[in-house]
Design an enzyme around this catalytic site. Sequence first.
Site, PDB file in Angstrom:
ATOM      1  N   GLY A 112       0.837  -1.223  -0.055  1.00 51.33           N
ATOM      2  CA  GLY A 112       0.137  -0.090  -0.126  1.00 51.33           C
ATOM      3  C   GLY A 112       0.817   1.503  -0.122  1.00 51.33           C
ATOM      4  O   GLY A 112       1.926   1.194  -0.477  1.00 51.33           O
ATOM      5  N   LEU A 113       0.467   2.360   0.676  1.00 51.64           N
ATOM      6  CA  LEU A 113       1.018   3.352   0.498  1.00 51.64           C
ATOM      7  C   LEU A 113       1.257   3.925  -0.616  1.00 51.64           C
ATOM      8  O   LEU A 113       2.687   4.499  -0.822  1.00 51.64           O
ATOM      9  CB  LEU A 113       2.164   3.682   1.549  1.00 51.64           C
ATOM     10  CG  LEU A 113       1.945   3.250   3.078  1.00 51.64           C
ATOM     11  CD1 LEU A 113       3.276   3.445   4.130  1.00 51.64           C
ATOM     12  CD2 LEU A 113       1.282   4.575   3.567  1.00 51.64           C
ATOM     13  N   CYS A 114       0.485   4.043  -1.732  1.00 54.93           N
ATOM     14  CA  CYS A 114       0.714   4.517  -2.878  1.00 54.93           C
ATOM     15  C   CYS A 114      -0.273   5.415  -3.588  1.00 54.93           C
ATOM     16  O   CYS A 114      -0.639   5.253  -4.721  1.00 54.93           O
ATOM     17  CB  CYS A 114       1.273   3.514  -4.029  1.00 54.93           C
ATOM     18  SG  CYS A 114       0.255   1.811  -3.904  1.00 54.93           S
ATOM     19  N   GLY A 115      -0.999   6.163  -2.489  1.00 49.34           N
ATOM     20  CA  GLY A 115      -2.051   6.919  -3.066  1.00 49.34           C
ATOM     21  C   GLY A 115      -3.324   6.172  -3.535  1.00 49.34           C
ATOM     22  O   GLY A 115      -3.689   5.158  -2.901  1.00 49.34           O
TER      23      GLY A 115
END
Lengths: 284, 132
Positions: free
Chosen positions: A87-90
């Site tokens: 995750g952590l990709c907008g």
Amino acid sequence: MANIKEIKTRIESVRSTKQITNAMKMVAAANLRKAQDRIIKARPYADHINTMLRSIKFKNATNLHSLIADVEEVGKSAVIVVTSDRGLCGSFNYQILKEALRYIKQNPDAEIICLGKKGFDYLKKRTDKIIKSYVNLFNEMNFSVSRDVAAQIIDLFLEQNYNKIDVLYNEFKSAIQQNIVVKQLLPIIPSESEEMSTLDYLYEPDEDTIIDELGKKYINVDIWRIMLESSAAEQGARMTAMDSATDNAAELIDTLTLKYNRARQAAITKEIIEIASGAEAIQQ
Amino acid sequence: MSKISLEVIQPTKCKVNDDYDHVIIPGVDGDFGISENHTPFITKIRPGILQLFLGNKLDKYAIHDGFVTVDNNQVTIVCDVIEQENEINLKRAESSKERAEKRLKTISGEIDFRRAEHALKRSLVRLGLGKN
């Protein structure tokens, strides 16, 4: 006093978050460059196979191999949904999964193949059509991984008698922009190319064998390219997301510092007033 | 003497891009040589040794699969793996040869058999070239 301490702890935690997001941004930028480089290097291979396939299809237009035959309207179909593993990709995964849900609504019978952990986790709760999933393959991404995936997809295509397999992925446009692409993976549609060889080649052993092998190679390189595109897009999205997260953290730190200073000042003022009024009371 | 230009394209890089006098390529139906003005030709490669001649120099590569296109003195090879003599890991080739031999004796499925056979051929090519 408790308030001051709370703010201070908060500032510290935001600061360490900022450090992490900043580091992730740097890592994403480095990975992005690597992925872009790989896309460029994969291009001549893909182009050449495409040209070869076109020259054969051109010559042998009546009796086509099942990998490159025209689509018939009846029959089963499948869709490959390419997401990231992490995750952590907008909005990278959100966008593609929204598109995937739309696709599923339009083609309720389509079976689903997931590439990437995020897509699998999301879709398995919403549909029971997932027939295959590949997770954690973007970490150690190399050509042999994508070759295995491609081989299994080709087997599936031939065994299950799908009439077509579509693929849904994020195409890398620039570091801040990804395009969602829905395209047909199988049967193969050799893309138009400018330099169309009109030479009449001699084929050895024979055209069918060549088409069979060449078609498989084409899928290999197509899957490889799609994985590269998707991972470049993912890194780009992560870079932008982490960049704005870092900015937000810096902003938050500023606000919190201001708050902290105000609280500190208020406490000092309060203390001085207490002392002053105490001293005054003694004098009187 | 005019030359043929050879290009070897892999998915991750372009390895060779040079002119040669003459090349010998292991095709599925046997090794074949290509000199200048060869007829347009497409074929599949079998595991074998690719030989490139330039003057009195000879370069040898182990090659395992892929395709060759000959077109107007331009020879293009697309393949997944190609190795020069000094890049071959003899130990690995030896162990994969043993593994493939063992598997060939025990397995029954046709696909598995062909896979093991192919692995054996690859390791034999590597060993053959590496030990020279």
